[in-house]
Design a protein around this motif. Sequence first.
Motif, PDB file in Angstrom:
ATOM      1  N   LEU A 233       0.707  -1.020   0.046  1.00  0.00           N
ATOM      2  CA  LEU A 233       0.045  -0.098  -0.035  1.00  0.00           C
ATOM      3  C   LEU A 233       0.998   1.305   0.047  1.00  0.00           C
ATOM      4  O   LEU A 233       0.460   2.357  -0.365  1.00  0.00           O
ATOM      5  CB  LEU A 233      -1.063   0.010   1.049  1.00  0.00           C
ATOM      6  CG  LEU A 233      -2.123  -1.013   1.068  1.00  0.00           C
ATOM      7  CD1 LEU A 233      -3.008  -0.980   2.416  1.00  0.00           C
ATOM      8  CD2 LEU A 233      -3.290  -0.425  -0.103  1.00  0.00           C
ATOM      9  N   SER A 234       2.035   1.190   0.420  1.00  0.00           N
ATOM     10  CA  SER A 234       3.145   2.381   0.370  1.00  0.00           C
ATOM     11  C   SER A 234       3.845   2.060  -0.920  1.00  0.00           C
ATOM     12  O   SER A 234       4.502   3.279  -1.239  1.00  0.00           O
ATOM     13  CB  SER A 234       3.905   2.363   1.391  1.00  0.00           C
ATOM     14  OG  SER A 234       3.289   2.505   2.619  1.00  0.00           O
ATOM     15  N   ASN A 235       3.735   0.956  -1.888  1.00  0.00           N
ATOM     16  CA  ASN A 235       4.410   0.890  -2.986  1.00  0.00           C
ATOM     17  C   ASN A 235       3.619   0.399  -3.952  1.00  0.00           C
ATOM     18  O   ASN A 235       3.709  -0.755  -4.409  1.00  0.00           O
ATOM     19  CB  ASN A 235       5.784  -0.098  -2.604  1.00  0.00           C
ATOM     20  CG  ASN A 235       6.682   0.264  -1.736  1.00  0.00           C
ATOM     21  OD1 ASN A 235       7.731   0.908  -1.758  1.00  0.00           O
ATOM     22  ND2 ASN A 235       6.298   0.066  -0.400  1.00  0.00           N
ATOM     23  N   LEU A 236       2.747   1.337  -4.414  1.00  0.00           N
ATOM     24  CA  LEU A 236       1.642   0.960  -5.635  1.00  0.00           C
ATOM     25  C   LEU A 236       2.066   0.349  -6.775  1.00  0.00           C
ATOM     26  O   LEU A 236       1.319  -0.601  -7.381  1.00  0.00           O
ATOM     27  CB  LEU A 236       0.691   2.079  -5.593  1.00  0.00           C
ATOM     28  CG  LEU A 236      -0.020   2.631  -4.383  1.00  0.00           C
ATOM     29  CD1 LEU A 236      -0.950   3.578  -4.663  1.00  0.00           C
ATOM     30  CD2 LEU A 236      -0.793   1.658  -3.592  1.00  0.00           C
ATOM     31  N   THR A 237       3.267   0.855  -7.397  1.00  0.00           N
ATOM     32  CA  THR A 237       3.621   0.371  -8.581  1.00  0.00           C
ATOM     33  C   THR A 237       3.936  -1.011  -8.256  1.00  0.00           C
ATOM     34  O   THR A 237       3.613  -2.163  -9.280  1.00  0.00           O
ATOM     35  CB  THR A 237       5.007   0.891  -9.019  1.00  0.00           C
ATOM     36  OG1 THR A 237       4.624   2.277  -9.306  1.00  0.00           O
ATOM     37  CG2 THR A 237       5.385   0.715 -10.313  1.00  0.00           C
ATOM     38  N   VAL A 238       4.796  -1.826  -7.340  1.00  0.00           N
ATOM     39  CA  VAL A 238       4.722  -3.146  -7.181  1.00  0.00           C
ATOM     40  C   VAL A 238       3.533  -3.881  -6.900  1.00  0.00           C
ATOM     41  O   VAL A 238       3.347  -4.995  -7.492  1.00  0.00           O
ATOM     42  CB  VAL A 238       5.637  -3.294  -5.754  1.00  0.00           C
ATOM     43  CG1 VAL A 238       5.819  -4.931  -5.497  1.00  0.00           C
ATOM     44  CG2 VAL A 238       6.941  -2.799  -5.958  1.00  0.00           C
ATOM     45  N   ALA A 239       2.491  -3.242  -6.186  1.00  0.00           N
ATOM     46  CA  ALA A 239       1.183  -3.682  -5.966  1.00  0.00           C
ATOM     47  C   ALA A 239       0.241  -4.183  -7.284  1.00  0.00           C
ATOM     48  O   ALA A 239      -0.193  -5.290  -7.524  1.00  0.00           O
ATOM     49  CB  ALA A 239       0.462  -2.888  -4.855  1.00  0.00           C
ATOM     50  N   HIS A 240       0.545  -3.012  -8.114  1.00  0.00           N
ATOM     51  CA  HIS A 240      -0.048  -3.324  -9.717  1.00  0.00           C
ATOM     52  C   HIS A 240       0.634  -4.451 -10.273  1.00  0.00           C
ATOM     53  O   HIS A 240      -0.267  -5.179 -10.763  1.00  0.00           O
ATOM     54  CB  HIS A 240      -0.121  -1.941 -10.288  1.00  0.00           C
ATOM     55  CG  HIS A 240      -0.954  -0.912  -9.609  1.00  0.00           C
ATOM     56  ND1 HIS A 240      -0.597   0.438  -9.857  1.00  0.00           N
ATOM     57  CD2 HIS A 240      -1.907  -0.946  -8.795  1.00  0.00           C
ATOM     58  CE1 HIS A 240      -1.545   1.275  -9.421  1.00  0.00           C
ATOM     59  NE2 HIS A 240      -2.348   0.320  -8.575  1.00  0.00           N
ATOM     60  N   TRP A 241       1.941  -4.396 -10.464  1.00  0.00           N
ATOM     61  CA  TRP A 241       2.607  -5.686 -11.003  1.00  0.00           C
ATOM     62  C   TRP A 241       2.264  -6.997 -10.509  1.00  0.00           C
ATOM     63  O   TRP A 241       2.030  -7.871 -11.248  1.00  0.00           O
ATOM     64  CB  TRP A 241       4.153  -5.401 -10.926  1.00  0.00           C
ATOM     65  CG  TRP A 241       4.521  -4.597 -12.023  1.00  0.00           C
ATOM     66  CD1 TRP A 241       4.958  -3.313 -11.999  1.00  0.00           C
ATOM     67  CD2 TRP A 241       4.607  -4.903 -13.479  1.00  0.00           C
ATOM     68  NE1 TRP A 241       5.432  -2.758 -13.250  1.00  0.00           N
ATOM     69  CE2 TRP A 241       5.167  -3.593 -14.261  1.00  0.00           C
ATOM     70  CE3 TRP A 241       4.293  -5.922 -14.191  1.00  0.00           C
ATOM     71  CZ2 TRP A 241       5.348  -3.720 -15.589  1.00  0.00           C
ATOM     72  CZ3 TRP A 241       4.525  -5.758 -15.577  1.00  0.00           C
ATOM     73  CH2 TRP A 241       5.081  -4.700 -16.192  1.00  0.00           C
ATOM     74  N   ILE A 242       1.993  -6.924  -9.130  1.00  0.00           N
ATOM     75  CA  ILE A 242       1.759  -8.376  -8.412  1.00  0.00           C
ATOM     76  C   ILE A 242       0.326  -8.595  -9.044  1.00  0.00           C
ATOM     77  O   ILE A 242       0.143  -9.842  -9.112  1.00  0.00           O
ATOM     78  CB  ILE A 242       1.960  -8.250  -6.945  1.00  0.00           C
ATOM     79  CG1 ILE A 242       3.335  -8.038  -6.469  1.00  0.00           C
ATOM     80  CG2 ILE A 242       1.300  -9.451  -6.278  1.00  0.00           C
ATOM     81  CD1 ILE A 242       3.517  -8.002  -5.140  1.00  0.00           C
TER      82      ILE A 242
END
Length: 500
Positions: A233-242
């Motif tokens: 939630l503090s690193n949204l780009t990573v979240a979107h890739w996952i």
Amino acid sequence: MSEDVKSPGLFSQPRAFSIIFFLEIWERWGYYGLQSVLAVFFVKSLGMSDAESFVVFGAFSSMVYGFVAIGGYVGDKVLGTQRTVILGALTLMIGYVLMAIAGANKQIVFAALAFVAVGCGLFKANPGSLMSKMYAQDDSRLDGAFTLYYMAVNIGSFFSMLFVPIIGGKYGLSVGFYLCAIGLILAIVTFVFFRHLLKGVDSPVGLQPLNYTKFAVVIASLAVLIAASTWMLSNLTVAHWILFFVVVTVFLIIFKEIFKSQGIERSKMIVAVVLMAEAVVFFTLFQQVFTSLNFFAIKNVEHVFLGMEVQNPEVFQSLSPFWVLAVSPVLAFLYNYYGNQGRDLSMPAKFATGMSFCAASFLILAAAARYFANSEALVSPWWLVLAYLLISIGELLISGLGLSMISKLMPQHMIGFTMGAYFLTTAISGVTGGWVATLTAAPQGVTDPVQTLSIYSQVFLQIGGMSAAAAALMFLGVASLRRMIHGDGDVSSTEMSENA
């Protein structure tokens, strides 16, 4: 299926339907109570801009539904459906309590949201999976049952979206979040005390004694997933890739099953995937209820309704579940009535019709913003009432029947997993819906209603136009998809017209 399950009960449904009905009311009370104030909470308590709040809200929503496939798998293959329901409810309750004590501490807020996302993932697919096991796939009551199920969702969401903003606004949002937690306590109590109605209704692993080793592995995995979600939630780009990799993996599994199947079973599974793709478009639009439409109500809608001052304009969101509650019994009756006569609309036709209503809702708001605002750049709340009526009908025709669609089109051994995959469409839409909502965000510091009204008018017109185009394409595909569902190699135009 036990004799107890076969006995008629609530609204001519199996008696076991009643426990799912009330379980869903209280679980949704908690979730939608949180969701109704979350984007505004981000702005007022955490200091985010409108655009940032929409993006974080979308990321959280995508996690909620992105984890549902995991919950479906745990219910189908690891713990059993009923046990997974209880574990999910407990995880949700912890999340709401953490939200209540978090205050303006962003890291505690994100940890709380991680608990909620994982808890929803565990919970969400499994009540629908239990329901699917109560009916034969050709049972004419199935659409009515899932419509009533969706009615339960909206009973819980209506009252929580009405009372949590009001009570939270008066006594502080921490009190509102505690109310969400109370809803989950009631859900657990309801399930435990009336669980006997579901005797024999479970996934095969759920009918076996609990494997404590598997249970320990699940708990450890949940702890890791919650920690990872807090970080994402503090690193949204990573979240979107996952999310992207999860979606690709899940649908590759479904495509593998499609290629292994044959005949009408394969055709039905292909139709299910097409309808899930259509649902992505709808859920992107529906995401606006909690983001752009909510902020439109705050900034450019008169805060006087039925002669009363509306001090917490977030409550306008409760119009959505209100209309679902009002329309659900009518649609349930029509589904059963025409279904018994063999004249019900096909599932693809219902999806296309639902998208048409959705398009109309945004076009009406665009017209209201452009032509019917007063001198203070505010529109009457009655335009919002009408828009919510239309989008709610669309919601019932698409989202309300999505689980029924899975039960009808997917083979029994794939239902739980595919219901989880279906909720991934909402996960994808959490991201796309958050992005669409940012188009309505005024520049930082701009609060003039005249300027914000112009933005809303333009964006709502664009959304409505693109939605209408999507609906037209969906109608063009109705006949072909219907033939695939029924395995009809040669259907005359008259038959297609009569059975669309």
